[in-house]
Design a protein around this motif. Structure first.
Motif, PDB file in Angstrom:
ATOM      1  N   GLY A 274     -16.633   8.502 -13.825  1.00 58.20           N
ATOM      2  CA  GLY A 274     -16.307   9.243 -12.607  1.00 58.20           C
ATOM      3  C   GLY A 274     -17.183  10.455 -12.331  1.00 58.20           C
ATOM      4  N   ALA A 275     -18.500  10.284 -12.443  1.00 63.68           N
ATOM      5  CA  ALA A 275     -19.396  11.415 -12.177  1.00 63.68           C
ATOM      6  C   ALA A 275     -19.402  11.784 -10.688  1.00 63.68           C
ATOM      7  CB  ALA A 275     -20.808  11.088 -12.653  1.00 63.68           C
ATOM      8  N   ASP A 276     -19.631  10.793  -9.849  1.00 61.50           N
ATOM      9  CA  ASP A 276     -19.615  11.036  -8.401  1.00 61.50           C
ATOM     10  C   ASP A 276     -18.185  11.152  -7.897  1.00 61.50           C
ATOM     11  OD1 ASP A 276     -20.770  11.273  -5.801  1.00 61.50           O
ATOM     12  OD2 ASP A 276     -20.449   9.141  -5.435  1.00 61.50           O
ATOM     13  N   ASP A 277     -17.282  10.463  -8.562  1.00 61.70           N
ATOM     14  CA  ASP A 277     -15.867  10.413  -8.161  1.00 61.70           C
ATOM     15  C   ASP A 277     -14.991  10.951  -9.307  1.00 61.70           C
ATOM     16  OD1 ASP A 277     -13.510   9.858  -6.855  1.00 61.70           O
ATOM     17  OD2 ASP A 277     -13.572   7.705  -7.237  1.00 61.70           O
ATOM     18  N   ASN A 278     -14.835  12.270  -9.499  1.00 58.90           N
ATOM     19  CA  ASN A 278     -15.196  13.251  -8.510  1.00 58.90           C
ATOM     20  C   ASN A 278     -15.677  14.513  -9.215  1.00 58.90           C
ATOM     21  OD1 ASN A 278     -15.307  13.968  -5.715  1.00 58.90           O
ATOM     22  ND2 ASN A 278     -13.381  15.059  -5.899  1.00 58.90           N
ATOM     23  N   ALA A 279     -16.299  14.281 -10.419  1.00 60.75           N
ATOM     24  CA  ALA A 279     -16.765  15.424 -11.204  1.00 60.75           C
ATOM     25  C   ALA A 279     -17.786  16.246 -10.432  1.00 60.75           C
ATOM     26  CB  ALA A 279     -17.361  14.943 -12.526  1.00 60.75           C
ATOM     27  N   ALA A 280     -18.643  15.591  -9.650  1.00 58.01           N
ATOM     28  CA  ALA A 280     -19.664  16.309  -8.888  1.00 58.01           C
ATOM     29  C   ALA A 280     -19.025  17.295  -7.924  1.00 58.01           C
ATOM     30  CB  ALA A 280     -20.537  15.309  -8.123  1.00 58.01           C
ATOM     31  N   ALA A 281     -17.967  16.881  -7.247  1.00 53.79           N
ATOM     32  CA  ALA A 281     -17.295  17.766  -6.293  1.00 53.79           C
ATOM     33  C   ALA A 281     -16.657  18.949  -7.003  1.00 53.79           C
ATOM     34  CB  ALA A 281     -16.246  16.990  -5.503  1.00 53.79           C
TER      35      ALA A 281
ATOM     36  N   MET B 106      -8.416  23.644   5.498  1.00 53.29           N
ATOM     37  CA  MET B 106      -8.440  22.973   4.204  1.00 53.29           C
ATOM     38  C   MET B 106      -9.718  22.149   4.140  1.00 53.29           C
ATOM     39  SD  MET B 106      -8.034  19.951   2.366  1.00 53.29           S
ATOM     40  CE  MET B 106      -7.700  19.692   0.636  1.00 53.29           C
ATOM     41  N   ILE B 107     -10.532  22.388   3.115  1.00 48.73           N
ATOM     42  CA  ILE B 107     -11.783  21.654   2.925  1.00 48.73           C
ATOM     43  C   ILE B 107     -11.645  20.797   1.675  1.00 48.73           C
ATOM     44  CG2 ILE B 107     -14.277  21.835   2.582  1.00 48.73           C
ATOM     45  CD1 ILE B 107     -13.863  24.801   3.735  1.00 48.73           C
ATOM     46  N   ALA B 108     -11.806  19.498   1.823  1.00 49.30           N
ATOM     47  CA  ALA B 108     -11.737  18.570   0.692  1.00 49.30           C
ATOM     48  C   ALA B 108     -13.102  17.943   0.465  1.00 49.30           C
ATOM     49  CB  ALA B 108     -10.695  17.483   0.961  1.00 49.30           C
ATOM     50  N   MET B 109     -13.433  17.726  -0.799  1.00 53.52           N
ATOM     51  CA  MET B 109     -14.687  17.048  -1.162  1.00 53.52           C
ATOM     52  C   MET B 109     -14.376  15.834  -2.018  1.00 53.52           C
ATOM     53  SD  MET B 109     -17.248  20.171  -2.196  1.00 53.52           S
ATOM     54  CE  MET B 109     -16.037  21.071  -3.183  1.00 53.52           C
ATOM     55  N   ASP B 110     -15.047  14.737  -1.721  1.00 52.42           N
ATOM     56  CA  ASP B 110     -14.886  13.505  -2.504  1.00 52.42           C
ATOM     57  C   ASP B 110     -16.145  12.670  -2.326  1.00 52.42           C
ATOM     58  OD1 ASP B 110     -13.661  11.622  -4.113  1.00 52.42           O
ATOM     59  OD2 ASP B 110     -11.813  11.554  -2.944  1.00 52.42           O
ATOM     60  N   LEU B 111     -16.724  12.192  -3.423  1.00 51.34           N
ATOM     61  CA  LEU B 111     -17.930  11.354  -3.375  1.00 51.34           C
ATOM     62  C   LEU B 111     -19.091  12.099  -2.719  1.00 51.34           C
ATOM     63  CD1 LEU B 111     -16.210   8.008  -2.277  1.00 51.34           C
ATOM     64  CD2 LEU B 111     -16.820   8.694  -4.609  1.00 51.34           C
ATOM     65  N   VAL B 112     -19.365  13.292  -3.208  1.00 53.52           N
ATOM     66  CA  VAL B 112     -20.412  14.120  -2.606  1.00 53.52           C
ATOM     67  C   VAL B 112     -21.637  14.267  -3.501  1.00 53.52           C
ATOM     68  CG1 VAL B 112     -18.817  15.444  -1.172  1.00 53.52           C
ATOM     69  CG2 VAL B 112     -19.301  16.227  -3.488  1.00 53.52           C
TER      70      VAL B 112
ATOM     71  N   PHE C  92      -8.522  20.748   8.929  1.00 55.50           N
ATOM     72  CA  PHE C  92      -9.171  20.274   7.702  1.00 55.50           C
ATOM     73  C   PHE C  92     -10.604  19.850   7.977  1.00 55.50           C
ATOM     74  CE2 PHE C  92      -7.411  16.524   9.707  1.00 55.50           C
ATOM     75  CZ  PHE C  92      -8.393  15.559   9.545  1.00 55.50           C
ATOM     76  N   LEU C  93     -11.370  19.831   6.905  1.00 52.14           N
ATOM     77  CA  LEU C  93     -12.743  19.318   6.916  1.00 52.14           C
ATOM     78  C   LEU C  93     -12.905  18.483   5.656  1.00 52.14           C
ATOM     79  CD1 LEU C  93     -15.583  19.578   8.359  1.00 52.14           C
ATOM     80  CD2 LEU C  93     -16.100  21.307   6.632  1.00 52.14           C
ATOM     81  N   PHE C  94     -13.330  17.247   5.813  1.00 61.04           N
ATOM     82  CA  PHE C  94     -13.534  16.362   4.676  1.00 61.04           C
ATOM     83  C   PHE C  94     -15.015  16.087   4.533  1.00 61.04           C
ATOM     84  CE2 PHE C  94     -13.402  11.772   3.044  1.00 61.04           C
ATOM     85  CZ  PHE C  94     -13.302  12.172   1.725  1.00 61.04           C
ATOM     86  N   LEU C  95     -15.589  16.467   3.386  1.00 61.60           N
ATOM     87  CA  LEU C  95     -17.002  16.248   3.093  1.00 61.60           C
ATOM     88  C   LEU C  95     -17.156  15.059   2.154  1.00 61.60           C
ATOM     89  CD1 LEU C  95     -18.172  19.943   2.489  1.00 61.60           C
ATOM     90  CD2 LEU C  95     -18.454  18.571   4.566  1.00 61.60           C
ATOM     91  N   THR C  96     -17.999  14.112   2.540  1.00 64.43           N
ATOM     92  CA  THR C  96     -18.203  12.910   1.723  1.00 64.43           C
ATOM     93  C   THR C  96     -19.531  12.260   2.071  1.00 64.43           C
ATOM     94  OG1 THR C  96     -17.224  10.804   1.025  1.00 64.43           O
ATOM     95  CG2 THR C  96     -17.036  11.371   3.363  1.00 64.43           C
ATOM     96  N   ALA C  97     -20.099  11.559   1.106  1.00 67.12           N
ATOM     97  CA  ALA C  97     -21.267  10.714   1.358  1.00 67.12           C
ATOM     98  C   ALA C  97     -20.883   9.240   1.291  1.00 67.12           C
ATOM     99  CB  ALA C  97     -22.381  11.018   0.354  1.00 67.12           C
TER     100      ALA C  97
ATOM    101  N   ARG D 298     -22.866   2.288  -4.753  1.00 65.64           N
ATOM    102  CA  ARG D 298     -22.685   1.004  -5.449  1.00 65.64           C
ATOM    103  C   ARG D 298     -22.023   1.185  -6.811  1.00 65.64           C
ATOM    104  NH1 ARG D 298     -27.982   2.387  -5.782  1.00 65.64           N
ATOM    105  NH2 ARG D 298     -29.063   2.334  -7.789  1.00 65.64           N
ATOM    106  N   HIS D 299     -21.915   2.450  -7.291  1.00 65.81           N
ATOM    107  CA  HIS D 299     -21.281   2.716  -8.581  1.00 65.81           C
ATOM    108  C   HIS D 299     -19.829   3.163  -8.427  1.00 65.81           C
ATOM    109  CE1 HIS D 299     -25.180   2.307 -10.479  1.00 65.81           C
ATOM    110  NE2 HIS D 299     -25.682   3.168  -9.617  1.00 65.81           N
ATOM    111  N   TYR D 300     -19.307   3.120  -7.227  1.00 67.36           N
ATOM    112  CA  TYR D 300     -17.943   3.568  -6.963  1.00 67.36           C
ATOM    113  C   TYR D 300     -16.937   2.784  -7.806  1.00 67.36           C
ATOM    114  CZ  TYR D 300     -13.549   4.179  -4.370  1.00 67.36           C
ATOM    115  OH  TYR D 300     -12.241   4.425  -4.021  1.00 67.36           O
TER     116      TYR D 300
END
Length: 346
Positions: A89-96, A154-160, A228-233, A237-239
């Protein structure tokens, strides 16, 4: 790249955390890593338990000049171990969470003017907690640290944490980060547009919140009419694969995202100290389509399908009314186009 952000991501993706499943020793180790990193960053975190998870959120409060707040959140849990394999879970969601730490450190060192800031590392975002309503963010929304009507954004980050698209895409594409929900609060779309490309290394692109299912921590706040604001990329393919590991992260983009988000938070804190009106029926399909036009245009030199995608997006854009909304049932076509683009660029 700060050493602390890289260190926290490495800890969250370590064998000790073993995929960070809530209610496990790995989940406990992950929460302890977040608490320690926040303290090192000059924050004072606490750990409110979340019933149903056998675990807890991690919350830090930076008081402001007024009793209103901006909340910045990211979930720190992941899938744990499945069939003998660890899902890191590096991108999901340790990076955020690493970006959250960077922003928190900067804000603790120099407090924003105006509103205070809540920093939240939520537990229990992954299945089955989403469908069982046991998410850490849902619990927070029901039992907030401050009254919910005092949280103006509220700002949420996931898969960033990943480059948008495979190796070789133009920087204009790879540096894309999507901002959903700007159309749901007064003045936020214009604010994001004004600083969308101000930080080298990341390009913020707006999209309507309804373009994808609301499957992350911002849902509980949307349901309660909190801007709210949701930030994501989007999904790489590794999801949800064991291959989601730290060496695949786009570290320069992450650091640029942290700089951009710090700026956005400071400027939001400084907006007039009154509630930001929530626009429940706000729609902006045009913003989504303009983002798709820009991406497909940049991809045309490397993709034979990009021109078709751009033609489709431009045709849909012409169908938008003066408020930026598509007539029914055309939004379904826009969602399909986003899905096809995500699939092709995974």
């Amino acid at each position: 790249m700060t050493t602390e952000m890289r260190k926290l991501v490495a800890e969250l993706c370590s064998p000790a955390c073993a995929g960070r499943k809530p209610g496990t020793k790995g989940g406990d180790a992950a929460r302890a890593a977040v608490v320690s990193a926040m303290r090192t960053a000059g924050l004072d975190p606490y750990e409110p338990p979340v019933p149903g998870l056998r675990d807890a959120n991690v919350i830090a409060v930076l008081p402001g000049d007024v009793e209103r707040y901006v909340l910045v959140g990211a979930h720190f849990d992941h899938l744990g171990e499945l069939a003998g394999q660890v899902y890191w879970g590096a991108d999901d969601n340790a990076a955020a969470v690493g970006i959250l730490l960077e922003v928190g450190r900067a804000l603790a060192a120099k407090r924003p003017a105006g509103r205070g800031v809540l920093l939240a590392a939520f537990d229990g975002e992954e299945a089955p907690h989403f469908t069982q309503n046991t998410m850490g963010s849902m619990f927070f929304a029901k039992h907030p640290t401050v009254p919910l009507d005092r949280i103006d954004m509220m700002i949420a980050m996931d898969l960033v944490g990943h480059t948008f698209g495979p190796a070789g895409v133009p920087d204009e594409v790879g540096q894309s980060l999507f901002a959903l929900g700007t159309e749901r609060s007064e003045g936020t779309a214009a604010h994001v547009d004004a600083i969308a490309s101000i930080e080298p290394g990341v390009r913020i692109r707006r999209a309507d919140a309804e373009i994808i299912p609301p499957l992350s921590d911002y849902l509980a706040f949307w349901q309660r009419s909190v801007p709210f604001l949701f930030l994501t990329a989007g999904r790489s393919r590794h999801y949800h694969m064991p291959t989601d590991t730290p060496e695949k992260l786009d570290w320069p983009k992450m650091l640029a995202t942290a700089r951009w988000l710090e700026r956005f938070v400071r400027e939001t804190c400084a907006r007039p100290a009154k509630p930001l009106p929530f626009l429940r029926s706000g729609r902006d399909d045009a913003a989504t389509l303009r983002s798709l036009v820009a991406i497909t245009r940049a991809l045309e030199p490397v993709s034979v399908e990009a021109r078709t995608g751009r033609d489709t997006a431009e045709a849909l854009l012409a169908e938008c009314d003066t408020s930026g909304a598509l007539p029914d049932p055309l939004p379904n076509h826009a969602s399909m186009l986003v899905g096809m683009l995500e699939s092709k660029l995974a």
